[in-house]
Design an enzyme around this catalytic site. Sequence first.
Site, PDB file in Angstrom:
ATOM      1  N   ALA A   1       6.592  -2.129  -0.049  1.00  0.00           N
ATOM      2  CA  ALA A   1       5.925  -2.482   1.456  1.00  0.00           C
ATOM      3  C   ALA A   1       5.492  -1.397   1.903  1.00  0.00           C
ATOM      4  O   ALA A   1       5.982  -0.300   1.758  1.00  0.00           O
ATOM      5  CB  ALA A   1       7.139  -3.340   2.326  1.00  0.00           C
TER       6      ALA A   1
ATOM      7  N   GLY B   1       9.498  -3.448  -2.443  1.00  0.00           N
ATOM      8  CA  GLY B   1       8.921  -4.697  -2.674  1.00  0.00           C
ATOM      9  C   GLY B   1       7.948  -4.836  -3.781  1.00  0.00           C
ATOM     10  O   GLY B   1       7.531  -6.018  -4.466  1.00  0.00           O
TER      11      GLY B   1
ATOM     12  N   GLU C   1      10.305  -6.025  -6.292  1.00  0.00           N
ATOM     13  CA  GLU C   1      10.642  -7.575  -6.086  1.00  0.00           C
ATOM     14  C   GLU C   1       9.461  -8.479  -6.342  1.00  0.00           C
ATOM     15  O   GLU C   1       9.624  -9.548  -7.014  1.00  0.00           O
ATOM     16  CB  GLU C   1      11.046  -7.473  -4.429  1.00  0.00           C
ATOM     17  CG  GLU C   1      12.147  -6.894  -4.240  1.00  0.00           C
ATOM     18  CD  GLU C   1      12.522  -6.527  -2.845  1.00  0.00           C
ATOM     19  OE1 GLU C   1      11.579  -6.103  -2.084  1.00  0.00           O
ATOM     20  OE2 GLU C   1      13.569  -6.792  -2.362  1.00  0.00           O
TER      21      GLU C   1
ATOM     22  N   GLU D   1      14.841   1.342  -1.271  1.00  0.00           N
ATOM     23  CA  GLU D   1      14.908   1.018   0.142  1.00  0.00           C
ATOM     24  C   GLU D   1      15.936   1.986   0.981  1.00  0.00           C
ATOM     25  O   GLU D   1      15.823   2.221   2.091  1.00  0.00           O
ATOM     26  CB  GLU D   1      14.912  -0.298   0.698  1.00  0.00           C
ATOM     27  CG  GLU D   1      13.488  -1.046   0.341  1.00  0.00           C
ATOM     28  CD  GLU D   1      13.885  -1.777  -1.131  1.00  0.00           C
ATOM     29  OE1 GLU D   1      14.598  -1.205  -2.133  1.00  0.00           O
ATOM     30  OE2 GLU D   1      13.204  -2.673  -1.520  1.00  0.00           O
TER      31      GLU D   1
HETATM   32  N1  DAK Z   1       4.222   2.786   1.849  1.00  0.00           N
HETATM   33  C1  DAK Z   1       3.070   3.354   2.491  1.00  0.00           C
HETATM   34  N2  DAK Z   1       2.463   4.414   1.804  1.00  0.00           N
HETATM   35  C2  DAK Z   1       2.735   4.676   0.580  1.00  0.00           C
HETATM   36  C3  DAK Z   1       4.026   4.294  -0.028  1.00  0.00           C
HETATM   37  C4  DAK Z   1       4.712   2.979   0.840  1.00  0.00           C
HETATM   38  N3  DAK Z   1       5.626   2.319   0.301  1.00  0.00           N
HETATM   39  N4  DAK Z   1       4.282   4.782  -1.163  1.00  0.00           N
HETATM   40  C5  DAK Z   1       3.288   5.805  -1.407  1.00  0.00           C
HETATM   41  N5  DAK Z   1       2.569   5.832  -0.459  1.00  0.00           N
HETATM   42  C6  DAK Z   1       1.409   6.615   0.030  1.00  0.00           C
HETATM   43  C7  DAK Z   1       2.025   8.084   0.369  1.00  0.00           C
HETATM   44  O1  DAK Z   1       2.400   8.219   1.726  1.00  0.00           O
HETATM   45  C8  DAK Z   1       0.733   8.852  -0.005  1.00  0.00           C
HETATM   46  O2  DAK Z   1      -0.318   8.723   1.098  1.00  0.00           O
HETATM   47  P1  DAK Z   1      -0.802  10.086   1.593  1.00  0.00           P
HETATM   48  O3  DAK Z   1       0.073  10.905   2.196  1.00  0.00           O
HETATM   49  O4  DAK Z   1      -1.644  10.677   0.664  1.00  0.00           O
HETATM   50  O5  DAK Z   1      -1.638   9.657   2.560  1.00  0.00           O
HETATM   51  C9  DAK Z   1       0.195   8.176  -1.262  1.00  0.00           C
HETATM   52  O6  DAK Z   1       0.644   7.153  -1.450  1.00  0.00           O
HETATM   53  C10 DAK Z   1       0.664   8.966  -2.543  1.00  0.00           C
HETATM   54  O7  DAK Z   1       1.801   8.981  -2.579  1.00  0.00           O
HETATM   55  P2  DAK Z   1       2.985  10.266  -2.860  1.00  0.00           P
HETATM   56  O8  DAK Z   1       2.162  11.500  -2.334  1.00  0.00           O
HETATM   57  O9  DAK Z   1       4.025  10.167  -2.356  1.00  0.00           O
HETATM   58  O10 DAK Z   1       2.904  10.350  -4.508  1.00  0.00           O
HETATM   59  P3  DAK Z   1       3.800  10.987  -5.246  1.00  0.00           P
HETATM   60  O11 DAK Z   1       3.346  10.758  -6.645  1.00  0.00           O
HETATM   61  O12 DAK Z   1       4.385  12.250  -4.931  1.00  0.00           O
HETATM   62  O13 DAK Z   1       5.198  10.048  -5.112  1.00  0.00           O
HETATM   63  C11 DAK Z   1       6.365   7.835  -5.025  1.00  0.00           C
HETATM   64  C12 DAK Z   1       5.260   8.732  -5.672  1.00  0.00           C
HETATM   65  C13 DAK Z   1       5.847   6.406  -5.470  1.00  0.00           C
HETATM   66  C14 DAK Z   1       7.560   8.257  -5.587  1.00  0.00           C
HETATM   67  C15 DAK Z   1       6.562   8.144  -3.594  1.00  0.00           C
HETATM   68  O14 DAK Z   1       5.139   7.981  -3.176  1.00  0.00           O
HETATM   69  C16 DAK Z   1       7.508   7.150  -2.708  1.00  0.00           C
HETATM   70  O15 DAK Z   1       8.791   7.377  -2.833  1.00  0.00           O
HETATM   71  N6  DAK Z   1       6.970   6.109  -2.300  1.00  0.00           N
HETATM   72  C17 DAK Z   1       7.718   5.101  -1.590  1.00  0.00           C
HETATM   73  C18 DAK Z   1       8.767   4.104  -2.422  1.00  0.00           C
HETATM   74  C19 DAK Z   1       9.593   3.468  -1.434  1.00  0.00           C
HETATM   75  O16 DAK Z   1      10.589   3.799  -0.805  1.00  0.00           O
HETATM   76  N7  DAK Z   1       9.252   1.931  -1.655  1.00  0.00           N
HETATM   77  C20 DAK Z   1      10.034   1.023  -0.808  1.00  0.00           C
HETATM   78  C21 DAK Z   1       9.411   0.654   0.532  1.00  0.00           C
HETATM   79  S1  DAK Z   1      10.499  -0.297   1.429  1.00  0.00           S
HETATM   80  C22 DAK Z   1      10.825  -7.036   3.939  1.00  0.00           C
HETATM   81  C23 DAK Z   1      11.407  -7.405   2.626  1.00  0.00           C
HETATM   82  C24 DAK Z   1      10.931  -6.131   1.882  1.00  0.00           C
HETATM   83  C25 DAK Z   1      10.541  -5.139   2.237  1.00  0.00           C
HETATM   84  C26 DAK Z   1      10.070  -5.120   3.500  1.00  0.00           C
HETATM   85  C27 DAK Z   1      10.324  -6.077   4.476  1.00  0.00           C
HETATM   86  N8  DAK Z   1      11.036  -8.235   4.854  1.00  0.00           N
HETATM   87  C28 DAK Z   1      12.045  -9.341   4.434  1.00  0.00           C
HETATM   88  C29 DAK Z   1      10.508  -8.532   6.160  1.00  0.00           C
HETATM   89  C30 DAK Z   1      10.264  -4.269   1.312  1.00  0.00           C
HETATM   90  C31 DAK Z   1      10.435  -2.818   1.710  1.00  0.00           C
HETATM   91  C32 DAK Z   1      10.016  -1.756   0.961  1.00  0.00           C
HETATM   92  O17 DAK Z   1       9.372  -1.997  -0.316  1.00  0.00           O
END
Ligand code: DAK
Length: 259
Positions: A67, A110, A113, A133
């Site tokens: 997400a 997400g 998922e 997460e």
């Molecule tokens: N959201 C927003 N931007 C993201 C992102 C994300 N999940 N993942 C990556 N980006 C963006 C980064 O901020 C960066 O943007 P800039 O800084 O260039 O503007 C760009 O994508 C490239 O990412 P990185 O520079 O970080 O690239 P790396 O190769 O160094 O790292 C990475 C890649 C995938 C390991 C890293 O980006 C990372 O850890 N990303 C976050 C992964 C994460 O934590 N995902 C889970 C998110 S929480 C809900 C149900 C479910 C959910 C929500 C609500 N409800 C029932 C209401 C789900 C929640 C989630 O998924």
Amino acid sequence: MDFQHIIVTPGIKPHIALVQLNRPKELNALCLALMQELVSAIEALDQDEDIRCIVLTGNQRAFAAGADIKEMAGKGSIDMLKVDQFSNWERIKRCKTPIIAAVSGFALGGGCELSMLCDMIVASETAKFGQPEIKIGVMPGAGGTQRLTRAIGKARAMEMVLTGAFISAKEAYAAGLVNKVVPAELYLDAAFELAQSVAAMPPIAAQLAKESVLAAFNTSLDEGLVFERKNFYALFSTEDQKEGMKAFVEKRKPEWQGK
Ligand code: DAK
């Protein structure tokens, strides 16, 4: 179909549609607008009688990195509840047409998922699956604790959910999360090949078979067997059942009408 965050190509191959998540700079982070477009596209394709299988993909670097964290960061519980972004997922779950996720790179949070919401997963050997997460102060909220546990068992799911550790495509295959792992340049072709095998089947039978397999997650064995049997009997009202069995007897290839 004209969208901002996804690209939809119905009929990319006979009876197959491709839906591509298209926010490459954000690693296909699933913002609210993207999810709304995705749900609309899947629902429209599900209504399209020509489409017998949908392939959902991202790009080489990411299927989806979860997400959109930037969109969620300032939100409170009530904001999340009101927007209820992921209730949309229930609508994707209702899609009768089989959906195959073609995953390369990150399938996180997400994104993982979403891949599990699809019926099968074809992975590039670069794919990484994870529920990270917990590292940003929350936990999976769109099926990660439930579908992942059912797919790979408690021990491995618990470890992924509690530590945020990723698993590789090969580990995901060994654990039963994905159907096949192929070299990076072939993952989309391999997904199309699998989609063509599904699209070659009579579509109503495929839809009821999909529904019956998914029912196994929500029912006792006895209830599931009754459900399965009713779907089995229902297929005897289709023209495709007559055609399939007649073609077998006549030693020829069946021609499906989808009726
Ligand atoms: N959201 C927003 N931007 C993201 C992102 C994300 N999940 N993942 C990556 N980006 C963006 C980064 O901020 C960066 O943007 P800039 O800084 O260039 O503007 C760009 O994508 C490239 O990412 P990185 O520079 O970080 O690239 P790396 O190769 O160094 O790292 C990475 C890649 C995938 C390991 C890293 O980006 C990372 O850890 N990303 C976050 C992964 C994460 O934590 N995902 C889970 C998110 S929480 C809900 C149900 C479910 C959910 C929500 C609500 N409800 C029932 C209401 C789900 C929640 C989630 O998924």
